[in-house]
Scaffold this motif. Structure first.
Motif, short mmCIF file in Angstrom:
data_model
loop_
_atom_site.label_atom_id
_atom_site.label_comp_id
_atom_site.label_asym_id
_atom_site.label_seq_id
_atom_site.Cartn_x
_atom_site.Cartn_y
_atom_site.Cartn_z
N GLU A 111 30.72 58.91 62.02
CA GLU A 111 30.31 57.55 62.37
C GLU A 111 31.13 56.49 61.64
O GLU A 111 31.21 55.35 62.10
CB GLU A 111 28.82 57.35 62.03
CG GLU A 111 27.87 58.28 62.78
CD GLU A 111 27.63 59.59 62.04
OE1 GLU A 111 26.69 60.32 62.43
OE2 GLU A 111 28.38 59.89 61.09
N ALA A 112 31.69 56.84 60.50
CA ALA A 112 32.45 55.87 59.70
C ALA A 112 33.89 55.75 60.19
O ALA A 112 34.47 56.72 60.69
CB ALA A 112 32.43 56.28 58.23
N ILE A 113 34.47 54.57 60.02
CA ILE A 113 35.87 54.33 60.34
C ILE A 113 36.70 54.66 59.10
O ILE A 113 36.43 54.15 58.02
CB ILE A 113 36.11 52.87 60.76
CG1 ILE A 113 35.19 52.49 61.93
CG2 ILE A 113 37.58 52.65 61.11
CD1 ILE A 113 35.41 53.32 63.18
N PHE A 114 37.70 55.50 59.26
CA PHE A 114 38.55 55.92 58.14
C PHE A 114 39.75 54.99 57.99
O PHE A 114 40.43 54.66 58.96
CB PHE A 114 39.03 57.36 58.34
CG PHE A 114 39.84 57.88 57.19
CD1 PHE A 114 39.23 58.51 56.12
CD2 PHE A 114 41.23 57.72 57.16
CE1 PHE A 114 39.96 58.99 55.05
CE2 PHE A 114 41.98 58.19 56.09
CZ PHE A 114 41.34 58.82 55.03
N ILE A 115 39.99 54.57 56.75
CA ILE A 115 41.17 53.76 56.44
C ILE A 115 41.92 54.44 55.31
O ILE A 115 41.38 54.63 54.21
CB ILE A 115 40.77 52.34 55.99
CG1 ILE A 115 40.04 51.62 57.12
CG2 ILE A 115 42.00 51.54 55.57
CD1 ILE A 115 39.49 50.28 56.73
N PRO A 116 43.17 54.85 55.54
CA PRO A 116 43.94 55.47 54.45
C PRO A 116 44.29 54.44 53.38
O PRO A 116 44.73 53.33 53.70
CB PRO A 116 45.19 56.00 55.15
CG PRO A 116 45.32 55.17 56.39
CD PRO A 116 43.94 54.80 56.80
N ALA A 117 44.06 54.80 52.15
CA ALA A 117 44.31 53.87 51.05
C ALA A 117 45.77 53.44 50.98
O ALA A 117 46.08 52.35 50.46
CB ALA A 117 43.88 54.51 49.73
N GLU A 118 46.65 54.28 51.49
CA GLU A 118 48.07 53.96 51.43
C GLU A 118 48.46 52.83 52.39
O GLU A 118 49.54 52.24 52.25
CB GLU A 118 48.88 55.22 51.76
CG GLU A 118 48.75 56.34 50.74
CD GLU A 118 47.46 57.14 50.86
OE1 GLU A 118 47.22 58.03 50.03
OE2 GLU A 118 46.66 56.87 51.80
N ASP A 119 47.59 52.53 53.35
CA ASP A 119 47.85 51.46 54.31
C ASP A 119 47.27 50.15 53.75
O ASP A 119 46.12 49.78 54.02
CB ASP A 119 47.22 51.79 55.66
CG ASP A 119 47.63 50.83 56.77
OD1 ASP A 119 48.07 49.71 56.45
OD2 ASP A 119 47.48 51.19 57.96
N ARG A 120 48.06 49.45 52.94
CA ARG A 120 47.57 48.25 52.27
C ARG A 120 47.14 47.17 53.25
O ARG A 120 46.14 46.47 53.01
CB ARG A 120 48.66 47.69 51.34
CG ARG A 120 49.22 48.67 50.35
CD ARG A 120 48.17 49.11 49.35
NE ARG A 120 48.74 49.95 48.31
CZ ARG A 120 48.13 50.97 47.76
NH1 ARG A 120 46.90 51.29 48.13
NH2 ARG A 120 48.72 51.68 46.81
N GLU A 121 47.88 47.02 54.34
CA GLU A 121 47.55 45.99 55.31
C GLU A 121 46.19 46.26 55.95
O GLU A 121 45.38 45.33 56.13
CB GLU A 121 48.64 45.92 56.39
CG GLU A 121 48.44 44.78 57.38
CD GLU A 121 49.59 44.65 58.36
OE1 GLU A 121 49.40 44.00 59.41
OE2 GLU A 121 50.68 45.20 58.08
N ALA A 122 45.92 47.52 56.27
CA ALA A 122 44.63 47.88 56.87
C ALA A 122 43.49 47.66 55.87
O ALA A 122 42.40 47.20 56.24
CB ALA A 122 44.65 49.33 57.33
N LEU A 123 43.73 47.98 54.60
CA LEU A 123 42.72 47.75 53.56
C LEU A 123 42.42 46.25 53.43
O LEU A 123 41.26 45.85 53.37
CB LEU A 123 43.21 48.32 52.23
CG LEU A 123 42.39 47.95 50.98
CD1 LEU A 123 40.92 48.34 51.15
CD2 LEU A 123 42.98 48.64 49.74
N GLN A 124 43.46 45.43 53.39
CA GLN A 124 43.28 43.98 53.27
C GLN A 124 42.50 43.43 54.46
O GLN A 124 41.59 42.60 54.29
CB GLN A 124 44.63 43.29 53.15
CG GLN A 124 45.39 43.61 51.88
CD GLN A 124 46.81 43.09 51.91
OE1 GLN A 124 47.22 42.40 52.84
NE2 GLN A 124 47.58 43.41 50.88
N GLU A 125 42.83 43.89 55.65
CA GLU A 125 42.15 43.42 56.85
C GLU A 125 40.68 43.81 56.85
O GLU A 125 39.79 43.00 57.16
CB GLU A 125 42.84 43.97 58.10
CG GLU A 125 42.21 43.50 59.40
CD GLU A 125 42.92 44.07 60.62
OE1 GLU A 125 42.41 43.87 61.74
OE2 GLU A 125 43.97 44.73 60.46
#
Length: 391
Positions: free
Chosen positions: A170-184
């Protein structure tokens, strides 16, 4: 046996005559009812400097005495019932704190509109779970969903992707290495939880900085986020001046955060002083767990038990509290309600020492649906508080 040997103003160890009476009563097989506090226990600090009554039931009048809520005295109180006897109401200045009752907790719960969608009922971002620590983020996300969050994102090491997506799809996964995705994700979230399984290395510091650098929404800091704060990577007082903050340390983490305060006389003093110093809310885990914020009464949890003393329970609690913050509760209230939901869920699980964090999170929806009056099973309208014996 009615125990009224010593009153609430007694200090220090009982004298020889009173101590002898206490020993005789404890040696009896007759049930003991203590009045206000078991004789021999300190009504303010909960200290036990000498002989103390072991009560099956303690009846307090007007309001519970602080010492009955604190260990070691709490272990001698037994079932704890408070009666209204017509005393004048306590003023805010007279009361050191307030008890988190079922009625109060239910009155704070978020109420969903009938016409809503996932993005309007709490978007939560969980940042944590270094390589090999995926479980912390998973437990936190489960707690968040079961506490009502509508949209949960988990930012963790890319190496944890398969584990996270298999355990909680159910959760959306965001790889920590993707800084832009983390910021967004951080910019769009209604609240953040940062710290479960985060680690304390350079990459963890970067993740923490990126998460905190996007907006001013409420943030819950736990576990390794607090360890990084203790190392000087972030300033809690600076963050507290910019956004609502709830930290959820156990006493060891509190010791690292504020070693100069831990010499204070009590956990209450430590938590209250640190909250005021940093302008943040503090949920200090322990027995009992407490929540405090600047210039506000301490909130005492009465649902927790030793069954909750298991690895991962703090990660799950962070998710629950974070979900409540994402749904609009201010940090102090979210912390207190999160403690109630988790503690009550643990009690209805009835798993004892075999309790696991996943057991607790799965029963939280049942607690959210409870409608019956949980004040007491005693048929008296003047009973205002009724707590089971400490477990």
């Amino acid at each position: 046996i009615a125990d009224g040997i010593l009153g609430t103003g007694a200090r220090g160890a009982p004298r020889q005559r009173e101590a002898a009476a206490i020993r005789l009563i404890n040696a009896s097989d007759t049930p003991v009812v203590s009045l206000d506090i078991p004789s021999g226990a300190d009504a303010t600090s909960g200290a036990i400097p000498g002989e103390v009554i072991k009560a099956e039931l303690t009846i307090s009048f007007g309001a519970p005495k602080t010492g009955t809520l604190l260990h070691p005295a709490r272990g001698y109180v037994g079932r704890h019932v408070t009666l209204e006897i017509g005393l004048p109401p306590l003023s805010e200045s007279d009361a050191i704190g307030r008890i988190v009752t079922p009625q109060w907790a239910r009155g704070q719960l978020p109420v969903r509109e009938t016409d809503t969608h996932k993005n309007r009922v709490g978007r939560l971002l969980i940042v944590g779970g270094a390589m090999g620590m995926a479980g912390a983020g998973i437990l936190s996300a489960r707690g968040a969903f079961h506490a009502g969050a509508g949209f949960v994102q988990v930012c963790t090491s890319a190496a944890n992707r398969d584990l996270v997506q298999a355990a909680i799809p159910e959760a959306i996964f965001i790889p920590a290495e993707d800084r832009e995705a983390l910021q967004e994700a951080a910019a769009q979230a209604d609240a953040l939880v940062v710290g479960p399984g985060l680690g304390t290395g350079l990459e963890s510091e970067i993740m923490l900085a990126e998460a905190l650098g996007q907006g001013s929404q409420p943030v819950l800091l736990d576990a390794d986020a607090l360890n990084l704060a203790a190392q000087g990577s972030i300033s809690l007082s600076q963050i507290g001046s910019m956004r609502p903050v709830l930290i959820t340390p156990h006493y060891g983490e509190m010791t690292r955060l504020a070693p100069e305060l831990v010499s204070a006389d009590s956990r209450l003093d430590v938590a209250r002083a640190f909250a005021s110093e940093c302008s943040i809310s503090v949920l200090l885990k322990g027995a009992p767990s407490i929540v405090t914020s600047p210039a506000q009464p301490i909130l005492f949890d009465t649902q927790g038990s030793s069954d909750l003393a298991v690895a991962g329970m703090g990660d799950m609690l962070s998710g629950v509290c974070g979900a409540l913050m994402a749904q609009g509760l201010e940090p102090t209230v979210a912390g207190a309600v999160g403690l109630y939901l988790s503690g009550r869920a643990a009690r209805i699980c009835e798993r004892g020492a075999g309790l696991m964090p996943s057991d607790v999170s799965e029963r939280i929806p049942d607690v959210l649906k409870e409608k019956t009056d949980l004040r007491s099973n005693l048929p008296f309208p003047f009973v205002v508080f009724d707590a089971e014996a400490d477990q």
